[in-house]
Design an enzyme around this catalytic site. Structure first.
Site, PDB file in Angstrom:
ATOM      1  N   HIS A 149      49.192  66.681 -83.036  1.00  0.00           N
ATOM      2  CA  HIS A 149      49.239  65.271 -83.788  1.00  0.00           C
ATOM      3  C   HIS A 149      48.750  65.400 -85.549  1.00  0.00           C
ATOM      4  O   HIS A 149      47.863  66.334 -85.235  1.00  0.00           O
ATOM      5  CB  HIS A 149      48.813  63.862 -83.229  1.00  0.00           C
ATOM      6  CG  HIS A 149      47.167  64.500 -82.642  1.00  0.00           C
ATOM      7  ND1 HIS A 149      46.511  65.364 -81.923  1.00  0.00           N
ATOM      8  CD2 HIS A 149      45.662  64.069 -83.526  1.00  0.00           C
ATOM      9  CE1 HIS A 149      45.272  65.372 -81.404  1.00  0.00           C
ATOM     10  NE2 HIS A 149      45.019  65.273 -83.354  1.00  0.00           N
ATOM     11  N   ALA A 150      49.027  64.651 -86.235  1.00  0.00           N
ATOM     12  CA  ALA A 150      48.916  64.735 -87.379  1.00  0.00           C
ATOM     13  C   ALA A 150      49.218  63.701 -87.913  1.00  0.00           C
ATOM     14  O   ALA A 150      49.908  62.099 -87.241  1.00  0.00           O
ATOM     15  CB  ALA A 150      49.606  65.062 -88.047  1.00  0.00           C
TER      16      ALA A 150
END
Length: 153
Positions: free
Chosen positions: A65-66
């Protein structure tokens, strides 16, 4: 069940990557194709987050995730790996299912809530097995958006 992020049917894909780096690259390309975001920017964000510690959730799952500038909502992508790949998970098991999440840069708690919801979903043994054994990408998508589980698995 409704996913804690927007998911486009085009963001569910089979993946033949054999390394963690290839998985992250394929995930970035999947996001780019489905949501018209910059693959290099997505990959940079995913790699930066991964350098803080593996997003290998355990039990064959990874949740890279980011946060991404230019997005106005949380978006997701799913990769089902054709063969399990080492991902530096806490339990040292290779991953078979990758659930990617991108959130707006200033999403704050919403990003964390989405990650927690994904985690809860994937801790459900029955759901995880249905996602892994689904016959095709459309069936995975149907499971995620709350379609008929009977027809999807």
């Amino acid at each position: 069940m409704t996913p804690p992020f927007q998911i486009d049917p085009a963001a569910v894909a089979a993946c033949s990557a054999t390394t963690k780096a290839q998985i992250l690259s394929d995930l970035a390309n999947c996001f780019a194709s489905a949501y018209h975001v910059d693959a290099a920017q997505v990959l940079a964000g995913l790699v930066e987050r991964e350098e803080l510690g593996s997003t290998g959730f355990g039990r064959g799952i990874a949740i890279p995730h980011a946060r991404l500038a230019g997005t106005d909502r949380a978006i997701g992508a799913i990769l089902r790996l054709k063969t399990p790949v080492p991902f530096d998970a806490a339990d040292q098991l290779p991953v078979e299912l990758v659930v990617g999440l991108l959130s707006p840069c200033h999403s704050g708690a919403d990003h964390l809530h989405a990650l927690a919801a994904i985690s809860r979903l994937l801790r459900d043994d029955a759901m995880r097995e249905r996602l892994l054994s689904a016959p095709d990408n459309q069936a995975v998508y149907a499971l995620l958006i709350g379609g008929n589980d009977r027809d999807a698995a």
